[in-house]
Structures are given as structure tokens and as C-alpha cells.
Design a protein around this motif. Structure first.
Motif, PDB file in Angstrom:
ATOM      1  N   ASP A  23     -28.713 -19.455 -15.675  1.00  0.00           N
ATOM      2  CA  ASP A  23     -30.013 -18.764 -15.697  1.00  0.00           C
ATOM      3  C   ASP A  23     -30.088 -17.915 -14.432  1.00  0.00           C
ATOM      4  N   THR A  24     -29.786 -16.611 -14.559  1.00  0.00           N
ATOM      5  CA  THR A  24     -29.739 -15.776 -13.353  1.00  0.00           C
ATOM      6  C   THR A  24     -31.142 -15.465 -12.827  1.00  0.00           C
ATOM      7  N   GLY A  25     -32.152 -15.514 -13.708  1.00  0.00           N
ATOM      8  CA  GLY A  25     -33.534 -15.334 -13.261  1.00  0.00           C
ATOM      9  C   GLY A  25     -33.913 -16.437 -12.273  1.00  0.00           C
ATOM     10  N   ALA A  26     -33.409 -17.656 -12.534  1.00  0.00           N
ATOM     11  CA  ALA A  26     -33.699 -18.784 -11.630  1.00  0.00           C
ATOM     12  C   ALA A  26     -33.145 -18.508 -10.234  1.00  0.00           C
ATOM     13  N   MET A  27     -32.034 -17.764 -10.169  1.00  0.00           N
ATOM     14  CA  MET A  27     -31.442 -17.453  -8.861  1.00  0.00           C
ATOM     15  C   MET A  27     -32.346 -16.494  -8.079  1.00  0.00           C
ATOM     16  N   TYR A  28     -32.842 -15.434  -8.767  1.00  0.00           N
ATOM     17  CA  TYR A  28     -33.751 -14.498  -8.085  1.00  0.00           C
ATOM     18  C   TYR A  28     -35.048 -15.204  -7.696  1.00  0.00           C
ATOM     19  N   ARG A  29     -35.471 -16.129  -8.529  1.00  0.00           N
ATOM     20  CA  ARG A  29     -36.680 -16.890  -8.212  1.00  0.00           C
ATOM     21  C   ARG A  29     -36.443 -17.778  -6.987  1.00  0.00           C
ATOM     22  N   ALA A  30     -35.265 -18.397  -6.895  1.00  0.00           N
ATOM     23  CA  ALA A  30     -34.959 -19.277  -5.746  1.00  0.00           C
ATOM     24  C   ALA A  30     -34.954 -18.469  -4.447  1.00  0.00           C
ATOM     25  N   VAL A  58     -30.163  -7.678  -2.315  1.00  0.00           N
ATOM     26  CA  VAL A  58     -30.380  -8.996  -2.953  1.00  0.00           C
ATOM     27  C   VAL A  58     -29.525  -9.084  -4.216  1.00  0.00           C
ATOM     28  N   ARG A  59     -29.534  -8.019  -4.997  1.00  0.00           N
ATOM     29  CA  ARG A  59     -28.807  -8.031  -6.264  1.00  0.00           C
ATOM     30  C   ARG A  59     -27.308  -8.175  -6.027  1.00  0.00           C
ATOM     31  N   GLU A  60     -26.813  -7.437  -5.025  1.00  0.00           N
ATOM     32  CA  GLU A  60     -25.376  -7.501  -4.742  1.00  0.00           C
ATOM     33  C   GLU A  60     -24.951  -8.937  -4.419  1.00  0.00           C
ATOM     34  N   GLU A  73     -27.624 -15.721 -18.896  1.00  0.00           N
ATOM     35  CA  GLU A  73     -28.873 -15.083 -19.307  1.00  0.00           C
ATOM     36  C   GLU A  73     -29.489 -14.279 -18.166  1.00  0.00           C
ATOM     37  N   GLY A  74     -29.998 -13.081 -18.468  1.00  0.00           N
ATOM     38  CA  GLY A  74     -30.638 -12.299 -17.407  1.00  0.00           C
ATOM     39  C   GLY A  74     -31.164 -10.970 -17.897  1.00  0.00           C
ATOM     40  N   ARG A  75     -31.025  -9.951 -17.040  1.00  0.00           N
ATOM     41  CA  ARG A  75     -31.505  -8.610 -17.390  1.00  0.00           C
ATOM     42  C   ARG A  75     -30.354  -7.598 -17.383  1.00  0.00           C
ATOM     43  N   ASP A  76     -29.325  -7.899 -16.582  1.00  0.00           N
ATOM     44  CA  ASP A  76     -28.250  -6.922 -16.353  1.00  0.00           C
ATOM     45  C   ASP A  76     -26.880  -7.570 -16.542  1.00  0.00           C
ATOM     46  N   ILE A  77     -26.828  -8.625 -17.342  1.00  0.00           N
ATOM     47  CA  ILE A  77     -25.556  -9.355 -17.466  1.00  0.00           C
ATOM     48  C   ILE A  77     -24.519  -8.517 -18.226  1.00  0.00           C
ATOM     49  N   THR A 130     -37.438   0.809 -15.070  1.00  0.00           N
ATOM     50  CA  THR A 130     -37.313   2.090 -14.364  1.00  0.00           C
ATOM     51  C   THR A 130     -36.848   1.910 -12.915  1.00  0.00           C
ATOM     52  N   ARG A 131     -36.624   0.642 -12.493  1.00  0.00           N
ATOM     53  CA  ARG A 131     -36.215   0.455 -11.096  1.00  0.00           C
ATOM     54  C   ARG A 131     -34.850   1.111 -10.877  1.00  0.00           C
ATOM     55  N   ALA A 132     -34.597   1.471  -9.614  1.00  0.00           N
ATOM     56  CA  ALA A 132     -33.398   2.252  -9.310  1.00  0.00           C
ATOM     57  C   ALA A 132     -32.122   1.453  -9.555  1.00  0.00           C
ATOM     58  N   ASN A 169     -44.015 -12.515  -7.135  1.00  0.00           N
ATOM     59  CA  ASN A 169     -43.208 -11.796  -6.136  1.00  0.00           C
ATOM     60  C   ASN A 169     -41.753 -11.546  -6.518  1.00  0.00           C
ATOM     61  N   VAL A 170     -41.298 -12.182  -7.600  1.00  0.00           N
ATOM     62  CA  VAL A 170     -39.871 -12.100  -7.906  1.00  0.00           C
ATOM     63  C   VAL A 170     -39.427 -10.690  -8.309  1.00  0.00           C
ATOM     64  N   SER A 171     -40.293  -9.922  -8.935  1.00  0.00           N
ATOM     65  CA  SER A 171     -39.894  -8.561  -9.333  1.00  0.00           C
ATOM     66  C   SER A 171     -39.560  -7.728  -8.099  1.00  0.00           C
ATOM     67  N   GLU A 172     -40.421  -7.832  -7.072  1.00  0.00           N
ATOM     68  CA  GLU A 172     -40.200  -7.045  -5.855  1.00  0.00           C
ATOM     69  C   GLU A 172     -38.904  -7.473  -5.157  1.00  0.00           C
ATOM     70  N   VAL A 173     -38.721  -8.803  -5.041  1.00  0.00           N
ATOM     71  CA  VAL A 173     -37.520  -9.295  -4.352  1.00  0.00           C
ATOM     72  C   VAL A 173     -36.256  -8.877  -5.104  1.00  0.00           C
ATOM     73  N   SER A 174     -36.296  -9.019  -6.448  1.00  0.00           N
ATOM     74  CA  SER A 174     -35.070  -8.770  -7.224  1.00  0.00           C
ATOM     75  C   SER A 174     -34.769  -7.282  -7.373  1.00  0.00           C
ATOM     76  N   ALA A 175     -35.676  -6.420  -6.932  1.00  0.00           N
ATOM     77  CA  ALA A 175     -35.416  -4.974  -7.044  1.00  0.00           C
ATOM     78  C   ALA A 175     -34.552  -4.446  -5.892  1.00  0.00           C
ATOM     79  N   ALA A 218     -46.741  -3.646 -17.714  1.00  0.00           N
ATOM     80  CA  ALA A 218     -46.484  -3.193 -16.337  1.00  0.00           C
ATOM     81  C   ALA A 218     -45.111  -3.686 -15.875  1.00  0.00           C
ATOM     82  N   ARG A 219     -44.800  -4.963 -16.167  1.00  0.00           N
ATOM     83  CA  ARG A 219     -43.510  -5.541 -15.752  1.00  0.00           C
ATOM     84  C   ARG A 219     -42.356  -4.830 -16.458  1.00  0.00           C
ATOM     85  N   ASP A 220     -42.515  -4.529 -17.746  1.00  0.00           N
ATOM     86  CA  ASP A 220     -41.471  -3.803 -18.497  1.00  0.00           C
ATOM     87  C   ASP A 220     -41.194  -2.453 -17.846  1.00  0.00           C
TER      88      ASP A 220
HETATM   89  O1   DC Z   1     -35.972 -14.356 -16.466  1.00  0.00           O
HETATM   90  P1   DC Z   1     -36.984 -14.616 -15.368  1.00  0.00           P
HETATM   91  O2   DC Z   1     -38.396 -14.280 -15.762  1.00  0.00           O
HETATM   92  O3   DC Z   1     -36.867 -15.989 -14.791  1.00  0.00           O
HETATM   93  O4   DC Z   1     -36.599 -13.582 -14.223  1.00  0.00           O
HETATM   94  C1   DC Z   1     -37.324 -13.523 -13.044  1.00  0.00           C
HETATM   95  C2   DC Z   1     -37.245 -12.146 -12.443  1.00  0.00           C
HETATM   96  O5   DC Z   1     -35.937 -11.861 -11.987  1.00  0.00           O
HETATM   97  C3   DC Z   1     -37.678 -10.992 -13.348  1.00  0.00           C
HETATM   98  O6   DC Z   1     -38.685 -10.254 -12.687  1.00  0.00           O
HETATM   99  C4   DC Z   1     -36.489 -10.110 -13.484  1.00  0.00           C
HETATM  100  C5   DC Z   1     -35.528 -10.585 -12.427  1.00  0.00           C
HETATM  101  N1   DC Z   1     -34.168 -10.693 -12.919  1.00  0.00           N
HETATM  102  C6   DC Z   1     -33.334  -9.639 -12.669  1.00  0.00           C
HETATM  103  O7   DC Z   1     -33.769  -8.639 -12.081  1.00  0.00           O
HETATM  104  N2   DC Z   1     -32.031  -9.714 -13.050  1.00  0.00           N
HETATM  105  C7   DC Z   1     -31.566 -10.790 -13.692  1.00  0.00           C
HETATM  106  N3   DC Z   1     -30.276 -10.845 -14.055  1.00  0.00           N
HETATM  107  C8   DC Z   1     -32.430 -11.884 -13.970  1.00  0.00           C
HETATM  108  C9   DC Z   1     -33.739 -11.788 -13.585  1.00  0.00           C
END
Ligand code: DC
Length: 243
Positions: free
Chosen positions: A30-37, A107-109, A130-134, A188-190, A97-103, A181-183
Motif C-alpha cells: 500500500d504505497t499510500g500508507a507510505m506517504y501517510r507515514a 518525497v516521491r523520489e 497499489e497507488g496512484r503512479d505505480i 494536475t500536480r507537476a 496533509n498527505v496530498s501536500e506532502v506527497s506532491a 478538489a482532490r482529483d
Molecule cells: O491511497 P491513499 O488515500 O492512502 O493515498 C494517500 C495520499 O497519497 C493521496 O493523497 C495520494 C498520495 N499517493 C500518491 O501520491 N502516490 C501514491 N503512489 C500513493 C498515494
């Protein structure tokens, strides 16, 4: 072998990814859990959330790990720098706060390099990630790619029902506005915007049950023979993901 499952919040992708991992007997990341951590660690340390450099350093210095219980391929706990954050990553503060941190690119690298190390560890076996950019960034060479989505209205309806069950505020219109708003922000994030990989199979779950979606994914994997090849993969050997 890797199954990449991407999609927006509320699409059902987490439930689908977990169920597929269980049915196939594969590991689950769960990669979202990593950005959340990372977000929880940043908040605890009082770091400025617009300071990409500092947050990137934090992410590199504080690896995220998952804890398992005997006999279950799905992780039971999440820790960062050894500190258990299983509950903290699901709080409103983490959500907000996770959207801002994960942008932040830094952090992503650092997160992406941890994700690659975990899921390709020689002893790790096969992973549902599982994630957004896998499928686009983390594992563009994944053997299977799915993009799970649903209409914003359906996602808001699901979230509002889930909140009602948990005794949380569940105003449909507010949730729908937040989802839109989150979508817009995530797509559209860089860096690594949310989008389906060109070679991903897009599954719209608006009118499908979780079981139907999972059956499609498991079928596709089994038809390819990959599940059989993977049968001998060592489960429970958490590899890089182990706490
Ligand atoms: O899937 P989630 O809701 O637990 O994800 C939390 C946040 O992390 C969400 O704002 C998007 C971001 N995220 C990301 O940017 N890339 C990923 N691979 C997973 C999650």
C-alpha cells in the motif's frame, strides 16, 4: 511479478487490491500508507509542509516498514523509523496533509526507491502494488496494470456511507466537493500526476461490485498463467518490507 493497481481515492482500489492479493496469495504493498507515514512523521517533528528538501531528507532517513502476522500475506502494521503509525496514518490530520506532502518531488523520489526495493527484493515473491503512479512511474514494466476508477458521485456516496458507519461527518455534498478538489489536485500536480498508464486496463467500478472487479483482475492473471508460475513464491517472507 507485479500487478499495479492505480486509481483515485474512493474508487474501491484498496479493497480490490487487498482482495486480489488474498485470492492470489501474493504480497500487497500500500504505497499510500507510505506517504501517510511520512506525513505523520513530518507533523510530529513540526516540519514545514512546503519544505520539499527537509521532507525529502526525512523520507530518505526514516524508512517505512510493514509488519506481518504469521500466515497472513497482508501487512498488519505500518512503522516509520521503527515507530508504529498504524492508527496515526488514518487520522483526519494525516488525511488533510498527505496530498501536500506527497506532491514534493524529493518525497516521491525517496518513497519510490523504497517501493522498488520492497517489491523487487529477491526473496519478496510477487506483489500487488497499489497507488496512484505505480503503472506509470514506479513499475512501468509491471506485468499487469489496472486503473480502477468510479464516478465522483459514486465515490462520494461510498465515502459518505463509510463515514456514517464509523460515526464520522458524512455530508454528501461536502464530500463530493472534497473529492473533486482532490482529483483536480492529484491529476494536475507537476510530479507523477494521477493518470492511467497507456497500457493499463481501465475498470470503472461505478456499477460493479468489489467481487466483480477482483474476479476480472484475478482472471486476467490466471489466464496468463502467471498465478501458476507464482505458486511457489514464498509467502510471509516479508523481505525488504518486513518490520
Ligand atoms: O491511497 P491513499 O488515500 O492512502 O493515498 C494517500 C495520499 O497519497 C493521496 O493523497 C495520494 C498520495 N499517493 C500518491 O501520491 N502516490 C501514491 N503512489 C500513493 C498515494
Amino acid at each position: 511479478m507485479i500487478i499495479a493497481i492505480d486509481g483515485p481515492a474512493g474508487s474501491g482500489k484498496s479493497t480490490v487490491a487487498r482482495l486480489c492479493a488474498r485470492q492470489l496469495g501474493w504480497h500487497y504493498l500500500d504505497t499510500g500508507a507510505m506517504y501517510r507515514a511520512v506525513t505523520v512523521a513530518a507533523l510530529e517533528r513540526g516540519l514545514a509542509l512546503d519544505d520539499g528538501e527537509a521532507l525529502g531528507r526525512l523520507t530518505s532517513e526514516c524508512p517505512v516498514s510493514f509488519g506481518y502476522v504469521e500466515g497472513d500475506p497482508l501487512p498488519a502494521t505500518v512503522a516509520i523509523a521503527g515507530q508504529d503509525v498504524t492508527a496515526a496514518i488514518r487520522t483526519a490530520a494525516a488525511d488533510a496533509n498527505v496530498s501536500e506532502v506527497s506532491a514534493h518531488a524529493q518525497v516521491r523520489e525517496a518513497c519510490v526507491s523504497q517501493q522498488r526495493a520492497i517489491a523487487t527484493d529477491r526473496d519478496a515473491g510477487n506483489y500487488v502494488v497499489e497507488g496512484r503512479d505505480i503503472g506509470t512511474v514506479v513499475f512501468p514494466q509491471a506485468e499487469f496494470k489496472f486503473f480502477v476508477t468510479a464516478s465522483p458521485e459514486e465515490r462520494a456516496r461510498r465515502r459518505s456511507a463509510q463515514n456514517a458507519e464509523r460515526g464520522l461527518p458524512g455530508d454528501y455534498q461536502q464530500i463530493l466537493d472534497a473529492i473533486r478538489a482532490r482529483d483536480a489536485y492529484d491529476s494536475t500536480r507537476a510530479v507523477a500526476p494521477l493518470r492511467a498508464a497507456d497500457d493499463a486496463v481501465v475498470i470503472d467500478t461505478t456499477e460493479l461490485s468489489i467481487q466483480d472487479v477482483c474476479a476480472r483482475i484475478v482472471d486476467a492473471v490466471q489466464r496468463s498463467g502467471a498465478a501458476a508460475d507464482a505458486a511457489g513464491a514464498p509467502l510471509g517472507s516479508a523481505g525488504g518490507a518486513g518490520a
